[in-house]
Structures are given as C-alpha cells and as structure tokens.
Design an enzyme around this catalytic site. Structure first.
Site, PDB file in Angstrom:
ATOM      1  N   CYS A   1       0.844  -1.214   0.000  1.00 39.93           N
ATOM      2  CA  CYS A   1       0.000   0.000   0.000  1.00 39.93           C
ATOM      3  C   CYS A   1       0.876   1.260   0.000  1.00 39.93           C
ATOM      4  CB  CYS A   1      -0.947  -0.070   1.187  1.00 39.93           C
ATOM      5  SG  CYS A   1      -2.190   1.212   1.174  1.00 39.93           S
TER       6      CYS A   1
ATOM      7  N   HIS B   1      -8.097  -5.354  -1.620  1.00 37.62           N
ATOM      8  CA  HIS B   1      -6.879  -4.740  -1.069  1.00 37.62           C
ATOM      9  C   HIS B   1      -6.326  -5.533   0.122  1.00 37.62           C
ATOM     10  CE1 HIS B   1      -4.183  -1.334  -0.637  1.00 37.62           C
ATOM     11  NE2 HIS B   1      -4.387  -1.387   0.670  1.00 37.62           N
TER      12      HIS B   1
ATOM     13  N   ASP C   1      -9.566  -4.159  -5.987  1.00 37.28           N
ATOM     14  CA  ASP C   1      -9.086  -3.227  -4.962  1.00 37.28           C
ATOM     15  C   ASP C   1      -9.868  -1.915  -5.039  1.00 37.28           C
ATOM     16  OD1 ASP C   1      -7.583  -1.725  -3.201  1.00 37.28           O
ATOM     17  OD2 ASP C   1      -5.694  -2.635  -3.818  1.00 37.28           O
TER      18      ASP C   1
END
Lengths: 155, 370
Positions: B157, B341, B312
């Site tokens: 991320c 995600h 995501d």
C-alpha cells in the site's frame, strides 16, 4: 459510475434504485417459479449489491462532495476556535501551549539539521583528507624513486 | 458446519406451514448459544502470529526480525515496509494467513518496520524523514546485520509507494523490489479516495494546520465510508450467518482488531502525500522531491514484482500498473490477482496461489547461503 444499464434515467433516485434491485433479482433467478430455500440470501445479496452501487454513485456526486466540504470546513473552524480558546486559557495560567511545544520541536529540528550538516561536512572533509593521505602513501614509492631527480619534480 | 438436526416438532406435523418458521427459529437459537463463545474469542483474540524481536529502534520506529525454526536458505534478507496509517501486523495476522510465514518457511530472513505511533510533536516529520532517514537507517542496519550489500524489499500500500521512492533514491541498496497494491500513479479517479482528496474539496494544508497530525479516527471513518454498505451492514449480516463457526469468528475478530487499530499519520507526511501524490501526481511524472533530491523512478533497475488486486477499492490496478513502465528495470513482472486490497494479504486463495509464486520469484533472484 452509472453504466447505462438503467433505463430510467431522469426518474427519482428511489425508483432507479428499486428498478436496479428488481432487475438484479430477476437475473439471479428470483422470479416466483424459481424460488428456493436460499431465496432470502440471494435477495439480501442483490439488495446489498444495488445499494452499494448507488451509495458509491451518491458519494461521487457533486451534491455529496459539496456537503462533505461544507462539514469539513465547519469542523475545522470549530476545532480552530477550540484550539484558540485553549491557548488563551493556558496562556492566562502561564502554561505552555501546543504552539510553544511546536516552537520547541522546530528549534530542536533546526538544531539537529545544522548539527547533521556539520557532521556530514566534517565526514566529507575527513574522507578527502584520508583519500589524500592514501594517495600520498600509494604514490610515495614513486615519489621516492623520483626524489633523486630533484625537488622540482615533486612540485 | 454441522447440519441442523431434524425437527420433531408436533406443531410442524399438525401445521406444515410452521416449518417455515421452525427452521429459522432453530438457527437463531443455535447462534444465540454461540454468543458466550464469541465474547470469549473477542477477549482472547491474538494478532501477530509469528514471534519477533525488535533489533533496531529509532524514535518511535521499531525494526522487527521474525524468528523461525526453519533453516535459512537465502542470504539476501527481506524487509517488509507497511503503510503509515495502520499497524504492520496485517501481514502476519494469523498463523494460516501470514505473508511473513510464507517467506520464513521458504528460508528467508524477514524483517518488518513498525513505524510506531507519532506523537503530537512529530507533526513536522515529512517524507524526507520517513523515506530519507528512517528507511535508509533501517536498510543500512539490515545490510550490516546480514552482510549483504543489497536487500529485498516488499512494500504494501502506501509502504509500497515509499519503497518505490526509496529504491529510486538508493538503487544501489535494493536487490529486488516487490510492491503489493501500491499506488504510484494518481491520475485516474477510479478510487473514491482520489475523488475525496481532490483539492477542490479537501484543503489538506488547513486540516494539518488545525489538527497537527492526521487523526486516526478520520482515517478509519474515511476507509469505512469507502464501502459503507459492505462495512456497516453486509459484514454484520455475514457475521450473523456464520457466528457459530469458531474458525470464522476467530478470523473475524482478528481482522476487526486490525481494522480498528488505526494510528495517526505525522501531519507533514500526510500533507506531502496528499498534496504531491494524490493531488499533483508528482511521483510518476518524476517531479517529486524528497529532501533536495528528485525521485526518478527510471533509476530503479533491480527486478520488480508488482502485485495488484483486481477488486481493490482503495488502490485500483490503474494506480499500480504504470510503475512497471516507469522503471528502468528489464526484469519486471505484474501479477493481477483476483482479490481485494486486504484479501491480497489475508485471503485464503492468495495464500494458496499468489504467495507461493511470489516466494518462487524472490528465491530465483536472491543469493543462497553457502
């Protein structure tokens, strides 16, 4: 986000939502003759799926974004007023405020940066000196060999 | 799951229509019996499956080294870099769902950066501190400990974006770079977060001026609102359906613990990230500066594995994939996996199919011991 699958553009949001949901239920076989024990589950899934889609559509809309900005601005103004009020009170009691601690933090940071810069400067000077010394010692035999030819060569 | 016992209900025999109510009632009673067990599980929930030891500390940061009985096969260590908005134990949430364990079991020496919780006084820490100072010190420490000139990095991320920035600034220290759902190109507004961060609606300078650090509650609520129906309704309906399944409850509680464990982000870092990345998209254009150095992704020449998630909602594939075209590496690969995600890190399918591939990829490009 609207993919154009809804043919009721221009009608009110609830009608669009309802038409979407019923359409999706029909696609998963929830027409009365095909009902099965998992019907409630499938209905729920279809309902959430359509609700999700419309929620995202709404949260991308100008209407929502403008409202979000307005509430954010209000929250910031309120928080700022609270901060000022607290600072004035703390000042009145001769107590350090968050501004004071920020000031100290910035001073420490500034000092740290200056010290680090000086250290880096010293380090690079040391490296240059060491490199110069190593270079001297490496070339020392050569210099020694040429030493007999006179000082001029070394200069 | 055990099937419900057959109903011996005299009412049902007398009135066949009663079956319709008897079954849901029985289900409901069975679930209610499970409530004390759920409460106990919630109290005893454990996160962070693998034992670890802090081997380096700097301010609030801790560098964790994971311990394992598996013999080390590879000399090149792996450093995991997670985002600043949550705790890093998501990559080691449960024993069966631990990315860290996947690599440990393959014989890698695994380290993880725990950034810690920034205090009010840390509001001035910027990307130059996190990427240019903390990360650099951690990488140097790992290099020194392992005796390797270059190490492997896995960034997840925002941690992936930071890892990309770091590698661009220090290409000589990174052997292989793996990015997991890491945004680098914010030109598209596929993600709702991108829309909300538009400078027209979100004055990040003002927010940081007033709040100092970005409050954890704000971040948590923003993430919840990205999928309000799933996060506020559907999740609990699903929980009700499976609340008598002990394994499900344990996983659910562990995940909830992590989701509710947000931390504030240092104000200046948040401001820089939103302004320069979300709003001005400087990273992919090569305009971002950290300290006084320009971050040029073209300087990255090490092998790249870019893991993107098809579903995501936070970092759509379109924000990650352009990375592979921006780098100077010849050895680069994208795996676009059908997961969300978080599912990339804790999903059963990801642990069955994705991570073994990632371990193979890294193993082929790392030095073996001996």
């Amino acid at each position: 986000m609207n993919d154009g699958s809804t043919s009721t553009m221009g009608s009110d949001p609830f009608t669009r939502f309802w038409t979407d949901m019923m359409g999706q239920m029909a696609t998963v076989g929830l027409t009365p003759p095909a009902m099965n024990p998992d019907m409630a589950d499938q209905m729920r899934k279809a309902f959430f799926s359509v609700l999700s889609k419309h929620a995202e559509e709404f949260m991308r809309s100008e209407q929502f974004l403008a409202a979000m900005k307005q509430s954010l601005d209000n929250a910031l103004v309120f928080k700022q007023q609270m901060n000022q009020f607290m600072q004035q009170n703390l000042k009145a009691f001769n107590m350090p405020t968050s501004n004071d601690s920020d000031h100290v933090a910035l001073l420490v940071r500034g000092m740290e940066e200056r010290v680090m810069e000086k250290l880096e400067d010293m380090e690079s000077r040391m490296e240059r000196l060491e490199a110069g010394r190593n270079g001297q010692s490496k070339s020392a035999p050569a210099k020694a060999a040429t030493a007999g030819k006179g000082r001029k060569g070394r200069r | 799951m055990a099937t419900a016992p057959e109903t011996h209900n005299p009412w049902a025999a007398a009135m066949p229509g009663m079956d319709m109510f008897a079954q849901p009632m029985q289900d409901f009673m069975r679930k209610m019996w499970a409530v004390p067990n759920i409460m106990q599980t919630a109290q005893q929930v454990r996160v962070g499956a693998t034992p670890s030891r802090a081997v380096y500390r700097e301010d609030a940061l801790r560098l964790l080294r994971y311990e394992s009985d598996v013999e080390k096969t590879y000399e090149t260590p792996l450093l995991v870099v997670f985002a600043l908005v949550n705790r890093p134990y998501i990559l080691d949430l449960r024993p069966q769902k631990s990315v860290v364990r996947q690599f440990l079991n393959r014989g890698f020496d695994v380290y993880n950066i725990d950034w810690g919780v920034p205090a009010d006084g840390d509001r001035f820490l910027g990307l130059e501190d996190y990427v240019g100072r903390y990360m650099d010190h951690v990488v140097d420490h790992v290099r020194e400990r392992s005796g390797c000139d270059k190490i492997n990095i896995l960034g997840y991320c925002m941690g992936g974006s930071m890892s990309a920035m770091y590698t661009a600034l220090n290409p000589e220290k990174v052997r292989n770079l793996m990015l997991l759902a890491a945004p680098v190109d914010w030109s598209t507004h596929d993600s709702l977060l991108g829309v909300w961060c538009d400078e027209k609606y979100f004055d990040v300078d003002k927010v940081i001026e007033v709040y100092g650090n970005m409050p954890a509650e704000w971040l948590q609520n923003s993430f919840l609102l990205l999928k309000p129906v799933q996060n506020l309704l559907e999740k609990y309906f699903n929980f009700y359906d499976k609340m008598d399944d002990q394994k499900f409850v344990e996983d659910f509680m562990a995940m909830e613990t992590w989701l509710n464990d947000n931390i504030p982000v240092a104000g200046e870092t948040f401001r820089q990230f939103v302004k320069y990345c979300f709003q001005q998209n400087q990273l992919i254009q090569g305009k971002l500066e950290i300290g006084n150095e320009r971050v040029d992704l073209g300087r990255i020449t090490c092998p790249i594995l870019n893991l993107t998630a098809q579903h995501d909602h936070l970092v759509p594939c379109g924000q990650s994939m352009p990375f592979n075209d921006a780098v100077g590496s010849k050895d680069r690969k994208i795996i676009n996996f059908p997961a969300g995600h978080i599912g990339m890190a804790v999903g059963s399918r990801a642990h069955r199919e994705l991570w073994p591939q990632a371990c193979d990829w890294l193993g082929e490009r790392s030095d073996e011991l001996g």
